[in-house]
Design a protein around this motif. Structure first.
Motif, PDB file in Angstrom:
ATOM      1  N   ALA A 146       5.025  15.663  31.082  1.00  0.00           N
ATOM      2  CA  ALA A 146       5.707  16.876  31.181  1.00  0.00           C
ATOM      3  C   ALA A 146       5.391  17.526  29.888  1.00  0.00           C
ATOM      4  CB  ALA A 146       7.219  16.411  31.144  1.00  0.00           C
ATOM      5  N   ALA A 147       4.828  18.681  29.886  1.00  0.00           N
ATOM      6  CA  ALA A 147       4.625  19.792  28.942  1.00  0.00           C
ATOM      7  C   ALA A 147       5.330  21.172  29.197  1.00  0.00           C
ATOM      8  CB  ALA A 147       3.331  19.986  28.820  1.00  0.00           C
ATOM      9  N   CYS A 148       5.360  21.907  27.994  1.00  0.00           N
ATOM     10  CA  CYS A 148       5.842  23.339  27.684  1.00  0.00           C
ATOM     11  C   CYS A 148       5.298  24.057  26.947  1.00  0.00           C
ATOM     12  CB  CYS A 148       7.512  23.319  28.028  1.00  0.00           C
ATOM     13  SG  CYS A 148       8.099  22.981  26.196  1.00  0.00           S
ATOM     14  N   VAL A 149       5.346  25.087  27.026  1.00  0.00           N
ATOM     15  CA  VAL A 149       4.872  26.449  25.832  1.00  0.00           C
ATOM     16  C   VAL A 149       6.121  27.057  25.399  1.00  0.00           C
ATOM     17  CG1 VAL A 149       3.976  28.436  25.566  1.00  0.00           C
ATOM     18  CG2 VAL A 149       2.688  26.875  26.883  1.00  0.00           C
ATOM     19  N   ALA A 155      15.362  24.989  23.707  1.00  0.00           N
ATOM     20  CA  ALA A 155      14.718  25.536  24.850  1.00  0.00           C
ATOM     21  C   ALA A 155      13.622  24.703  25.472  1.00  0.00           C
ATOM     22  CB  ALA A 155      14.180  26.781  24.715  1.00  0.00           C
ATOM     23  N   ALA A 156      13.045  24.117  24.634  1.00  0.00           N
ATOM     24  CA  ALA A 156      11.988  23.078  24.741  1.00  0.00           C
ATOM     25  C   ALA A 156      12.193  21.839  25.424  1.00  0.00           C
ATOM     26  CB  ALA A 156      10.769  22.645  23.646  1.00  0.00           C
ATOM     27  N   GLY A 157      13.219  21.227  25.296  1.00  0.00           N
ATOM     28  CA  GLY A 157      13.863  19.920  25.820  1.00  0.00           C
ATOM     29  C   GLY A 157      14.262  20.302  27.078  1.00  0.00           C
ATOM     30  N   HIS A 158      14.973  21.555  27.178  1.00  0.00           N
ATOM     31  CA  HIS A 158      15.332  21.688  28.710  1.00  0.00           C
ATOM     32  C   HIS A 158      13.994  22.016  29.775  1.00  0.00           C
ATOM     33  CE1 HIS A 158      19.172  21.775  26.880  1.00  0.00           C
ATOM     34  NE2 HIS A 158      19.257  22.913  26.379  1.00  0.00           N
ATOM     35  N   ALA A 159      13.049  22.855  29.143  1.00  0.00           N
ATOM     36  CA  ALA A 159      12.042  23.060  29.995  1.00  0.00           C
ATOM     37  C   ALA A 159      11.135  22.031  30.337  1.00  0.00           C
ATOM     38  CB  ALA A 159      11.087  24.195  29.221  1.00  0.00           C
ATOM     39  N   LEU A 160      11.034  20.724  29.175  1.00  0.00           N
ATOM     40  CA  LEU A 160      10.579  19.957  29.425  1.00  0.00           C
ATOM     41  C   LEU A 160      11.005  19.051  30.794  1.00  0.00           C
ATOM     42  CD1 LEU A 160       9.510  18.486  26.079  1.00  0.00           C
ATOM     43  CD2 LEU A 160       7.783  19.181  27.902  1.00  0.00           C
ATOM     44  N   ALA A 207       4.192  27.031  20.147  1.00  0.00           N
ATOM     45  CA  ALA A 207       3.912  25.544  20.410  1.00  0.00           C
ATOM     46  C   ALA A 207       3.545  25.064  21.799  1.00  0.00           C
ATOM     47  CB  ALA A 207       5.045  24.960  19.528  1.00  0.00           C
ATOM     48  N   LEU A 208       2.885  24.105  21.823  1.00  0.00           N
ATOM     49  CA  LEU A 208       2.884  23.249  23.116  1.00  0.00           C
ATOM     50  C   LEU A 208       3.634  21.734  22.645  1.00  0.00           C
ATOM     51  CD1 LEU A 208       1.519  22.052  25.610  1.00  0.00           C
ATOM     52  CD2 LEU A 208      -0.350  21.220  24.207  1.00  0.00           C
ATOM     53  N   LEU A 209       4.612  21.499  23.547  1.00  0.00           N
ATOM     54  CA  LEU A 209       5.344  20.255  23.273  1.00  0.00           C
ATOM     55  C   LEU A 209       5.204  19.614  24.579  1.00  0.00           C
ATOM     56  CD1 LEU A 209       7.207  22.661  22.035  1.00  0.00           C
ATOM     57  CD2 LEU A 209       8.344  20.562  21.139  1.00  0.00           C
ATOM     58  N   VAL A 210       5.231  18.051  24.427  1.00  0.00           N
ATOM     59  CA  VAL A 210       5.105  17.274  25.453  1.00  0.00           C
ATOM     60  C   VAL A 210       6.225  16.159  25.469  1.00  0.00           C
ATOM     61  CG1 VAL A 210       2.842  17.379  25.686  1.00  0.00           C
ATOM     62  CG2 VAL A 210       3.885  15.441  24.259  1.00  0.00           C
ATOM     63  N   ALA A 211       6.711  15.624  26.512  1.00  0.00           N
ATOM     64  CA  ALA A 211       7.663  14.495  26.434  1.00  0.00           C
ATOM     65  C   ALA A 211       7.402  13.123  26.266  1.00  0.00           C
ATOM     66  CB  ALA A 211       8.499  14.735  27.952  1.00  0.00           C
TER      67      ALA A 211
END
Length: 243
Positions: free
Chosen positions: A211-214, A158-163, A120-124
């Motif tokens: 801010a975005a992450c995979v 993981a997504a929260g920390h990466a963002l 997934a692609l997530l953004v803050a």
């Protein structure tokens, strides 16, 4: 016959005039985007003086930038005279997310197919991580999944920390965020979904982009471990496409 003095400056060419105009326009746009980012990121709003200090410009210039943003409903001035994110920012954010989603979905499909896991692609958005695109593996008989639009706090998963790692360093940030910034990925187990492994890669942040992450989610430790180098390599391709 007299000849022109060699000391007289020559007139700028059409190409030079066009280049100068582009440089001025780019600088103005960058200043406006930085101002918008500053106002949106300030929890209690921002004053003209605070923005002027942030941009290192005179108050008059900061005021003009804010007035332009206000004209487009991207910011508004509250009764205390502080500028806050306006309603127009939601529509703009939607368009930015849509552009990111359309650009990155082919990469997400490749990853989901290769790793046989949901990607997934997530953004803050504020203090939350929001899934704006979710791709499930095409041939897997069993996999974990979640919906587009799903949200969870930035302080977990993981997504929260990466963002947070995709944002600027902040004093007192958790060690796992600093580690994600240094190593290029965050890895967790059970922080958002019980029994689920997450691996997320922060993406390089461009001007005007959130801010975005995979993020990959799986119930298998071996898939999560194998995904790390694959995600890191794909992130390089994604970052090049966004630059």
């Amino acid at each position: 016959m007299s000849t022109p003095s060699a000391d007289l400056p020559s007139s700028p060419t059409e190409e030079e005039t066009s280049a100068n105009s582009r440089n001025v326009g780019s600088k103005t746009l960058a200043r406006g985007l930085r101002a918008l980012e500053f106002v949106a990121g300030s929890g209690g709003g921002a004053t003209v003086q605070e923005l002027a200090a942030e941009l290192q410009v005179h108050r008059t210039i900061a005021y003009r930038v804010l007035a332009t943003l206000e004209d487009f409903k991207l910011v508004f001035k509250d009764p205390e005279g502080r500028y806050r994110a306006g309603a127009g920012l939601s529509a703009l954010a939607h368009q930015v997310q849509r552009g990111l989603r359309e650009t990155l979905e082919p990469y997400l499909r490749d990853l989901a197919r290769e790793l046989q896991a949901t990607v997934a692609l997530l953004v803050a958005e504020g203090d939350e991580a929001v899934a704006v695109a979710v791709v499930e593996p095409p041939y897997s008989s069993y996999h974990l999944a979640f919906r587009t639009g799903s949200r969870h706090p930035l302080d977990r998963g993981a997504a929260g920390h990466a963002l947070r790692a995709a944002m600027e360093w902040s004093d007192g940030e958790p060690e796992i965020v600093t580690k994600a910034r240094n190593e290029g990925y965050a890895s967790t187990w059970g922080e958002v979904e019980p029994g689920a492994y997450g691996v997320a890669i922060p993406l390089r942040r461009g001007v005007g982009l959130p801010a975005a992450c995979v993020n990959l989610i799986t119930n298998r430790a071996d898939v999560a471990e194998r995904a790390i180098p694959v995600l890191l390599a794909k992130a390089e391709e994604i970052n090049a496409s966004l630059s």
